[in-house]
Enzyme design. Structure first.
Site, PDB file in Angstrom:
ATOM      1  N   HIS B  56       1.560  -6.095 -26.010  1.00 43.14           N
ATOM      2  CA  HIS B  56       3.608  -5.353 -26.099  1.00 43.14           C
ATOM      3  C   HIS B  56       2.935  -4.533 -27.084  1.00 43.14           C
ATOM      4  O   HIS B  56       1.547  -4.501 -28.153  1.00 43.14           O
ATOM      5  CB  HIS B  56       4.300  -7.031 -26.166  1.00 43.14           C
ATOM      6  CG  HIS B  56       4.516  -7.665 -24.884  1.00 43.14           C
ATOM      7  ND1 HIS B  56       6.023  -7.924 -24.961  1.00 43.14           N
ATOM      8  CD2 HIS B  56       4.082  -7.838 -23.786  1.00 43.14           C
ATOM      9  CE1 HIS B  56       5.720  -8.839 -24.024  1.00 43.14           C
ATOM     10  NE2 HIS B  56       5.136  -8.227 -23.882  1.00 43.14           N
ATOM     11  N   GLU B  58       4.395  -4.423 -30.230  1.00 40.48           N
ATOM     12  CA  GLU B  58       4.905  -5.228 -31.902  1.00 40.48           C
ATOM     13  C   GLU B  58       3.372  -5.928 -31.713  1.00 40.48           C
ATOM     14  O   GLU B  58       3.208  -5.973 -32.783  1.00 40.48           O
ATOM     15  CB  GLU B  58       5.632  -6.375 -31.147  1.00 40.48           C
ATOM     16  CG  GLU B  58       7.280  -5.644 -30.905  1.00 40.48           C
ATOM     17  CD  GLU B  58       7.541  -5.783 -29.343  1.00 40.48           C
ATOM     18  OE1 GLU B  58       6.752  -5.205 -28.454  1.00 40.48           O
ATOM     19  OE2 GLU B  58       8.770  -6.078 -28.993  1.00 40.48           O
ATOM     20  N   CYS B  86      10.521  -9.578 -27.679  1.00 39.89           N
ATOM     21  CA  CYS B  86      10.043 -11.098 -26.709  1.00 39.89           C
ATOM     22  C   CYS B  86       9.829 -12.092 -27.692  1.00 39.89           C
ATOM     23  O   CYS B  86      10.061 -11.781 -28.625  1.00 39.89           O
ATOM     24  CB  CYS B  86       9.416 -10.951 -25.857  1.00 39.89           C
ATOM     25  SG  CYS B  86       7.324 -11.044 -26.152  1.00 39.89           S
ATOM     26  N   CYS B  89       6.821 -11.307 -29.127  1.00 42.54           N
ATOM     27  CA  CYS B  89       6.669 -10.570 -30.389  1.00 42.54           C
ATOM     28  C   CYS B  89       7.560 -10.690 -31.660  1.00 42.54           C
ATOM     29  O   CYS B  89       7.358 -10.126 -33.062  1.00 42.54           O
ATOM     30  CB  CYS B  89       7.488  -9.054 -30.206  1.00 42.54           C
ATOM     31  SG  CYS B  89       5.842  -8.955 -28.590  1.00 42.54           S
TER      32      CYS B  89
END
Lengths: 153, 153
Positions: B56, B58, B86, B89
């Site tokens: 992801h 992040e 999420c 993260c």
């Protein structure tokens, strides 16, 4: 072997990684990922060594498992880890679509599988089966010894 | 510049990363990490491109920020991301000791800053300040356009 015997077998592999972390003077947590009853990835916590906040054992093992399986989804795989996953790592296990997450020691201060809270209480798009307490004494003991030694320094 | 103006400025940088993700045919989410009012790391979602569940925006930005700052703790840093983080993260942002987490669009299906649930409702060992809704229309619109295009294919 029964499922319980397999879980003990693979948790010993995760423990071997935790002992490797201890040798690196890292908080001793280890993880392995299995598929078709074989270890396909293994890693230990390297947060200090790699100076990296996301280098928990689970994240590194999941990265390697994705490489080995050639995709970001890991259905049919199990994540074995010696300490109950934190929110980051349990979130990663959900994102990777693990079939099962098996851990050893419980973490009441930060565990996201019931220790502090249960991430799977929420309606996320995937829910791995979780099993805790496998070889919990040995998984706890290595952590207790590490922190006792740290305080003595 | 006021804090709000700075947040808009840096969210535009995160949006530039989201547009880069769209060009890669990835779910268009982008992130930057700042320190001392400068961007020190930037990344977009590359889950498909890298075939990696933890890639992801992040996580990749946090890894880079740790490299740049030379340690796993990022006090005084802010994580800007176009979509509400999420659990993985947001857990990473807690682990990295971010001072602030600023996001654009809300994610009612998986957001861990109040969208689906709030990770900071639990007594974790660090609680970043969180701010949501910065440039939310633009951050949402790029996601809506992506998914509309996917369904049309």
């Amino acid at each position: 072997m029964t499922q319980n015997e397999k879980d003990i077998f693979f948790m010993r592999e995760a423990l071997a990684e935790a002992y490797r972390a201890a040798e690196l003077d890292e908080v001793p947590v280890g993880a392995v990922v299995t598929f078709d009853d074989m270890v396909i990835a293994r890693a230990c916590n390297t947060r200090e060594t790699e100076k990296c906040a996301v280098c928990h054992a689970e994240i590194s093992a999941i990265r390697e498992a994705c490489r080995v399986r050639g995709g970001w989804r890991l259905p049919g795989s199990t994540l074995y880890v010696t300490l109950e996953p934190c929110p980051m790592c349990m979130g990663a296990a959900v994102n990777a679509r693990f079939e099962r997450v098996v851990f050893g020691a419980t973490d009441p201060k930060g565990g996201a599988c019931g220790g502090l809270f249960d991430l799977l209480d929420y309606p996320l798009n995937h829910h791995p089966e979780t099993v805790g307490g496998v070889l919990k004494e040995e998984c706890s003991q290595i952590l207790t010894a590490y922190f006792k030694n740290k305080r003595a320094k």
